[in-house]
Design an enzyme around this catalytic site. Structure first.
Site, mmCIF file in Angstrom:
data_model
loop_
_atom_site.group_PDB
_atom_site.id
_atom_site.type_symbol
_atom_site.label_atom_id
_atom_site.label_comp_id
_atom_site.label_asym_id
_atom_site.label_seq_id
_atom_site.Cartn_x
_atom_site.Cartn_y
_atom_site.Cartn_z
ATOM 1 N N LYS A 75 -0.678 -14.502 -9.141
ATOM 2 C CA LYS A 75 -1.760 -13.884 -8.383
ATOM 3 C C LYS A 75 -3.013 -13.924 -9.258
ATOM 4 C CE LYS A 75 -2.893 -9.508 -6.022
ATOM 5 N NZ LYS A 75 -2.384 -8.162 -5.658
ATOM 6 N N SER A 150 -2.535 -6.963 -0.722
ATOM 7 C CA SER A 150 -3.487 -7.905 -1.224
ATOM 8 C C SER A 150 -2.899 -9.189 -1.809
ATOM 9 C CB SER A 150 -4.325 -7.234 -2.310
ATOM 10 O OG SER A 150 -3.514 -6.891 -3.415
ATOM 11 N N SER A 174 0.865 -3.835 -2.009
ATOM 12 C CA SER A 174 0.397 -5.226 -2.020
ATOM 13 C C SER A 174 1.419 -6.293 -2.366
ATOM 14 C CB SER A 174 -0.780 -5.368 -2.969
ATOM 15 O OG SER A 174 -1.931 -4.907 -2.336
HETATM 16 N N1 GLN Z 1 -3.694 -2.006 0.976
HETATM 17 C C1 GLN Z 1 -3.800 -1.094 -0.110
HETATM 18 C C2 GLN Z 1 -5.229 -0.956 -0.551
HETATM 19 O O1 GLN Z 1 -6.037 -1.605 0.006
HETATM 20 C C3 GLN Z 1 -2.920 -1.516 -1.246
HETATM 21 C C4 GLN Z 1 -3.516 -2.552 -2.086
HETATM 22 C C5 GLN Z 1 -2.663 -2.884 -3.278
HETATM 23 O O2 GLN Z 1 -1.499 -2.521 -3.338
HETATM 24 N N2 GLN Z 1 -3.280 -3.546 -4.236
HETATM 25 O O3 GLN Z 1 -5.537 -0.221 -1.414
#
Ligand code: GLN
Length: 493
Positions: A75, A150, A174
């Site tokens: 990532k 994400s 994410s």
């Molecule tokens: N969707 C969540 C957020 O926007 C989690 C994101 C993540 O786990 N990096 O914060």
């Protein structure tokens, strides 16, 4: 259906000289070049081929290690020396880190070939990959649908078989939610299990790296290499889990005990998709047929988790992202008229809307006068949520829940309603607030799109989670189904 190429199958193919690392790396690079999913931000063709040839040399001279020559992707939140690290942001669009993240070093040391850096929501803020400066990622099962976020680039890449496995990070879901949306296996380890050194910070008390793979066996193998104490991360857990080190070279042992699995009432009540309800019911039926006991449990503070998470994550993000000031890192505006102008314009130009929204709400929650009402209150809720889980785990070994509220939604469907987007995370953020390990595994389909089941364990109980997931995957083939646009390289068929 040809078997999916896994880290394990590639490793044994390399050992048996069925193919060379240079051959499979080339094949994967070609598939990535042909793919239109936008799963990668950077493809390191040259670096990957050099690493692959070195790996082949190690097979020839008998010094190959546990992941030698196997391609993976990171990532784009993990710093990689000499290869761009953008975190999905214009702010870091031309940033190259001077060092490798610990996760990157560990996987490199194990011999893995890093093929490139995957697309992601900007600074990991999002649930659909639509906040990436580098454009959205498509879901390999249906190009109209989002891949989740994400870590949507890693999820799409693994699901489309553009790479056998990838790293991801999970602050509030994410790893798990994109795994669920793309039909792959994703594990968020216990907070502290995987070093955060060199992993660009979003919300430091929640961020955790983990594996995104085709199955639970591969998740165990990748975790075994990613995890471990790191003195460079002050929250790194100093544990000597022998079971985990053994997984670097040995298969995940078969689950040989009967478990008590809790089904949290609040989660199941919140599912209104009948196909997902049936899919989860099937998992329960399977558990009971295997001799495990399923019981209802209560996690009473579930409903307030999303609100608490978005206050805490935003607060931490607002402080973490203050380092992007146009001076030390990243984007700098043209011809600043003053220091203040430099800060203001560099940050306004470098960050996208969602990141700005988080910085604003986070700063507000931390400001004098609102600190007690928002930040402290959210921390108290966090404590209550953690206690809910502790209480539940005094009665059960694991929890089974949905990972997401349904299958992947369509691109654009929620971009104008941030709160609706945040509510997508209702089944994943409680786990994050409590710092627990949890895995998402495919458990069915709704209208051609994958569905995911989440297994949650007590702190450091990844072994139990992985073993149960692996036994589910021996009995089902949801994880082995292949997306329409997936392309298994010919050399591997
Ligand atoms: N969707 C969540 C957020 O926007 C989690 C994101 C993540 O786990 N990096 O914060």
């Amino acid at each position: 259906m040809p078997p999916i190429p896994t880290l394990k199958s590639l490793k044994s193919g390399l050992e048996n000289r069925d193919f060379s690392s240079a051959e499979i790396t080339r094949a994967y690079l070609d598939s990535i070049a042909e793919s239109s999913l936008n799963a990668f931000i950077t493809v390191d063709e040259e670096g990957a081929l050099v690493a692959a040839r070195m790996a082949d040399e190690r097979y020839r001279n008998g010094t190959a290690g546990s992941l030698t020559g196997v391609p993976i992707a990171h990532k784009d939140i993990f710093c990689t020396q000499g290869v761009n690290t953008t975190c999905g942001s214009k702010m870091l669009a031309s940033f190259t880190a001077p060092y490798d993240a610990t996760v990157v070093t560990r996987l490199k040391d194990a011999g893995a070939v890093c093929i490139g850096k995957t697309n992601m929501d900007e600074f990991a803020m999002g649930s659909s990959n639509e906040t990436s400066f580098f454009g959205p990622v498509k879901n390999p099962w249906n190009p109209e649908a989002v891949p989740g976020g994400s870590s949507g680039g890693s999820a799409a890449a693994v699901a489309a078989r553009l790479v056998p496995a990838a790293t991801g990070t999970d602050t509030g879901g994410s790893i798990r939610q994109p795994a669920s949306f793309t039909g792959i296996t994703g594990l968020k380890p216990t907070y502290g299990r995987v070093s955060r050194y060199g992993m660009i910070a979003f919300a430091s008390s929640l961020d955790q790296g983990g594996p995104m793979t085709g199955d639970a066996e591969d998740a165990a193998l990748l975790l075994a290499h990613m995890a471990g104490f790191d003195h460079r991360d002050s929250t790194s857990a100093n544990r000597n889990d022998e079971w985990l080190s053994r997984l670097q070279t040995e298969n995940l042992p078969v689950l040989d005990s009967r478990l008590r699995v809790g089904l949290p009432t609040q989660y199941f009540q919140a599912v209104d998709n009948p196909v997902l309800q049936t899919a989860l019911e099937q998992v329960r039926v399977w558990l009971e047929a295997e001799g495990h006991e399923c019981v209802e449990v209560s996690l009473p503070h579930t409903e307030v988790a999303v609100a608490a998470y978005y206050v805490i994550a935003g607060a931490e993000a607002s402080t973490n992202l203050s380092r992007y000031d146009g001076v030390r890192f990243g984007h700098r505006c043209e011809n600043p008229e003053s220091l203040e102008d430099l800060y203001e314009r560099s940050r306004s130009e470098g960050f996208g809307d969602e990141v700005k929204r988080r910085i604003l709400t986070g700063t507000y929650a931390l400001s004098v006068g609102y600190f007690d009402a928002y930040y402290i209150k959210a921390q108290k809720i966090r404590r209550l949520i953690a206690r809910d889980f502790i209480d539940a785990f005094s009665e059960v070994d694991l929890l089974l829940t949905p990972t997401a509220t349904g299958p992947a939604f369509n691109a654009g469907a929620l971009t104008h309603d941030p709160v609706a987007m945040y509510n997508q995370d209702k089944f994943t953020v409680p786990v994050s607030l409590a710092g627990l390990p949890a895995l998402s595994m495919p458990c069915g389909f709704d209208d051609g799109l994958p569905l995911g089941a989440q297994l949650i364990g007590p702190h450091f109980a990844e072994e139990r989670i992985l073993k149960l997931a692996a036994s589910f995957q021996r009995a089902t083939d949801w994880h082995a189904r292949t997306a329409p646009c997936a392309c298994i390289p010919e050399v591997l068929q």
